[in-house]
Design a protein around this motif. Structure first.
Motif, PDB file in Angstrom:
ATOM      1  N   TYR A 179       0.858  -1.195   0.000  1.00 32.31           N
ATOM      2  CA  TYR A 179       0.000   0.000   0.000  1.00 32.31           C
ATOM      3  C   TYR A 179       0.891   1.241   0.000  1.00 32.31           C
ATOM      4  O   TYR A 179       1.852   1.323   0.776  1.00 32.31           O
ATOM      5  CB  TYR A 179      -0.893   0.004   1.235  1.00 32.31           C
ATOM      6  N   PHE A 180       0.586   2.182  -0.873  1.00 34.55           N
ATOM      7  CA  PHE A 180       1.240   3.491  -0.903  1.00 34.55           C
ATOM      8  C   PHE A 180       0.166   4.576  -0.909  1.00 34.55           C
ATOM      9  O   PHE A 180      -0.874   4.412  -1.558  1.00 34.55           O
ATOM     10  CB  PHE A 180       2.052   3.689  -2.191  1.00 34.55           C
ATOM     11  N   GLU A 181       0.453   5.668  -0.233  1.00 31.06           N
ATOM     12  CA  GLU A 181      -0.362   6.873  -0.418  1.00 31.06           C
ATOM     13  C   GLU A 181       0.563   8.067  -0.582  1.00 31.06           C
ATOM     14  O   GLU A 181       1.373   8.381   0.295  1.00 31.06           O
ATOM     15  CB  GLU A 181      -1.290   7.134   0.765  1.00 31.06           C
ATOM     16  N   PHE A 182       0.448   8.724  -1.736  1.00 29.07           N
ATOM     17  CA  PHE A 182       1.215   9.938  -2.013  1.00 29.07           C
ATOM     18  C   PHE A 182       0.313  11.144  -1.761  1.00 29.07           C
ATOM     19  O   PHE A 182      -0.782  11.231  -2.328  1.00 29.07           O
ATOM     20  CB  PHE A 182       1.708   9.941  -3.466  1.00 29.07           C
ATOM     21  N   TRP A 183       0.784  12.046  -0.922  1.00 35.56           N
ATOM     22  CA  TRP A 183      -0.002  13.219  -0.494  1.00 35.56           C
ATOM     23  C   TRP A 183       0.725  14.489  -0.906  1.00 35.56           C
ATOM     24  O   TRP A 183       1.911  14.664  -0.598  1.00 35.56           O
ATOM     25  CB  TRP A 183      -0.168  13.166   1.014  1.00 35.56           C
ATOM     26  N   GLN A 184       0.029  15.330  -1.630  1.00 34.75           N
ATOM     27  CA  GLN A 184       0.558  16.639  -2.011  1.00 34.75           C
ATOM     28  C   GLN A 184      -0.356  17.716  -1.453  1.00 34.75           C
ATOM     29  O   GLN A 184      -1.561  17.723  -1.732  1.00 34.75           O
ATOM     30  CB  GLN A 184       0.634  16.767  -3.543  1.00 34.75           C
ATOM     31  N   GLY A 185       0.192  18.616  -0.645  1.00 31.09           N
ATOM     32  CA  GLY A 185      -0.613  19.701  -0.094  1.00 31.09           C
ATOM     33  C   GLY A 185      -1.141  20.607  -1.188  1.00 31.09           C
ATOM     34  O   GLY A 185      -0.431  20.922  -2.146  1.00 31.09           O
ATOM     35  N   ARG A 186      -2.401  21.022  -1.045  1.00 25.34           N
ATOM     36  CA  ARG A 186      -3.034  21.913  -2.019  1.00 25.34           C
ATOM     37  C   ARG A 186      -3.788  23.015  -1.288  1.00 25.34           C
ATOM     38  O   ARG A 186      -4.116  22.877  -0.097  1.00 25.34           O
ATOM     39  CB  ARG A 186      -4.008  21.123  -2.922  1.00 25.34           C
ATOM     40  N   ARG A 189      -7.071  23.220   1.727  1.00 20.09           N
ATOM     41  CA  ARG A 189      -7.103  21.878   2.303  1.00 20.09           C
ATOM     42  C   ARG A 189      -7.691  20.831   1.347  1.00 20.09           C
ATOM     43  O   ARG A 189      -8.058  19.735   1.765  1.00 20.09           O
ATOM     44  CB  ARG A 189      -7.882  21.851   3.630  1.00 20.09           C
ATOM     45  N   LEU A 190      -7.750  21.145   0.056  1.00 19.23           N
ATOM     46  CA  LEU A 190      -8.214  20.167  -0.929  1.00 19.23           C
ATOM     47  C   LEU A 190      -6.990  19.424  -1.472  1.00 19.23           C
ATOM     48  O   LEU A 190      -6.648  19.504  -2.654  1.00 19.23           O
ATOM     49  CB  LEU A 190      -8.999  20.850  -2.056  1.00 19.23           C
ATOM     50  N   HIS A 191      -6.327  18.702  -0.582  1.00 22.34           N
ATOM     51  CA  HIS A 191      -5.068  18.057  -0.905  1.00 22.34           C
ATOM     52  C   HIS A 191      -5.255  16.933  -1.922  1.00 22.34           C
ATOM     53  O   HIS A 191      -6.319  16.305  -1.999  1.00 22.34           O
ATOM     54  CB  HIS A 191      -4.436  17.487   0.365  1.00 22.34           C
ATOM     55  N   ASP A 192      -4.188  16.669  -2.682  1.00 19.25           N
ATOM     56  CA  ASP A 192      -4.170  15.518  -3.589  1.00 19.25           C
ATOM     57  C   ASP A 192      -3.683  14.300  -2.828  1.00 19.25           C
ATOM     58  O   ASP A 192      -2.635  14.346  -2.160  1.00 19.25           O
ATOM     59  CB  ASP A 192      -3.230  15.783  -4.769  1.00 19.25           C
ATOM     60  N   ARG A 193      -4.427  13.195  -2.925  1.00 25.63           N
ATOM     61  CA  ARG A 193      -4.038  11.926  -2.295  1.00 25.63           C
ATOM     62  C   ARG A 193      -4.252  10.811  -3.315  1.00 25.63           C
ATOM     63  O   ARG A 193      -5.384  10.499  -3.686  1.00 25.63           O
ATOM     64  CB  ARG A 193      -4.869  11.658  -1.043  1.00 25.63           C
ATOM     65  N   ILE A 194      -3.146  10.236  -3.775  1.00 24.78           N
ATOM     66  CA  ILE A 194      -3.199   9.153  -4.743  1.00 24.78           C
ATOM     67  C   ILE A 194      -2.721   7.874  -4.064  1.00 24.78           C
ATOM     68  O   ILE A 194      -1.629   7.821  -3.496  1.00 24.78           O
ATOM     69  CB  ILE A 194      -2.323   9.447  -5.978  1.00 24.78           C
ATOM     70  N   VAL A 195      -3.550   6.835  -4.122  1.00 27.02           N
ATOM     71  CA  VAL A 195      -3.263   5.556  -3.471  1.00 27.02           C
ATOM     72  C   VAL A 195      -2.900   4.508  -4.519  1.00 27.02           C
ATOM     73  O   VAL A 195      -3.503   4.464  -5.607  1.00 27.02           O
ATOM     74  CB  VAL A 195      -4.488   5.082  -2.649  1.00 27.02           C
ATOM     75  N   TYR A 196      -1.912   3.675  -4.176  1.00 27.21           N
ATOM     76  CA  TYR A 196      -1.601   2.455  -4.929  1.00 27.21           C
ATOM     77  C   TYR A 196      -1.818   1.294  -3.963  1.00 27.21           C
ATOM     78  O   TYR A 196      -1.228   1.252  -2.882  1.00 27.21           O
ATOM     79  CB  TYR A 196      -0.148   2.433  -5.383  1.00 27.21           C
ATOM     80  N   GLU A 197      -2.642   0.331  -4.360  1.00 24.60           N
ATOM     81  CA  GLU A 197      -2.919  -0.822  -3.506  1.00 24.60           C
ATOM     82  C   GLU A 197      -2.655  -2.096  -4.293  1.00 24.60           C
ATOM     83  O   GLU A 197      -3.099  -2.231  -5.439  1.00 24.60           O
ATOM     84  CB  GLU A 197      -4.360  -0.775  -3.012  1.00 24.60           C
TER      85      GLU A 197
END
Length: 210
Positions: A179-186, A189-197
């Motif tokens: 599991y990965f979650e990449f978080w980029q602040g935006r 508070r509408l942050h980008d969160r992309i998950v790889y599972e």
């Protein structure tokens, strides 16, 4: 100090499904290189979370030392984290690079590295660090700072002019991610969160709400 008033409006980047790499490990390497290029202090510092016999979580900062299909770090097997990993071999690691307004969460199964690889890395460490691995019975009680310094001096004398062998209680671990979650602040508070599972042998990629 008014903690409730402390906030940042993140606006240094974006993370889109159309631009991320299909392989999460390759995406990690891209971000890691960018953190290194940005002179983030110790970009390989990661927060390792484990679970103990009492089902309580514990965390500490350790240093990532290698990444390929696994994320590798080294420690004393007798330490609290070593005992917890022996009991429960699932863990998570978290990287936070505030300078880039980025965070990466990685979860997976942990196992010990081979003795050959652990020994190879041990002899790459500075001699002072090799001695430190012998001195410290990590996470156990010690009577004083003076005891540690005296023990260090004794071992430095004992091993003077000799190769320092790797202690049997010291070595590497590898976290195999699922599991990965990449978080980029935006902004706002509408942050980008992309998950790889992990789904079988493939990675499923999707966005989750901030």
């Amino acid at each position: 100090m008014n903690l409730a008033a402390l906030r940042e409006n993140y606006q240094k980047g974006e993370l889109l499904e159309t631009t991320v790499h299909q392989d999460p490990i390759e995406q990690f390497k891209i971000w890691f290189q960018e953190a290194s290029n940005a002179k983030v202090p110790e970009p390989n510092a990661m927060f390792l979370s484990t679970v103990g016999h009492n089902n309580k979580p514990a965390g500490r900062i350790v240093l990532l030392k290698h990444v390929d299909e696994a994320f590798s770090f080294f420690t004393n097997y007798h330490s609290r984290k070593g005992a917890e990993l022996a009991h429960h071999a699932q863990a998570s690691i978290t990287f936070f690079w505030g300078e880039l307004e980025r965070q990466i969460r990685i979860e997976g199964h942990v196992h010990k590295m081979s003795e050959v690889l652990s020994t190879e890395y041990f002899h790459q460490r500075p001699r002072e660090s090799q001695l430190g691995a012998w001195v410290s019975d990590q996470s156990s009680r010690v009577e004083s700072r003076e005891y540690l310094e005296q023990r260090y001096a004794e071992l430095a004398k004992e091993f003077e002019g000799k190769e320092i062998p790797k202690p049997a209680h010291w070595g590497g671990y590898e976290l195999i991610p699922d599991y990965f979650e990449f978080w980029q602040g935006r902004p706002s508070r509408l942050h980008d969160r992309i998950v790889y599972e992990k789904n079988g042998q493939a990675w499923e990629r999707y966005r989750i709400a901030p």
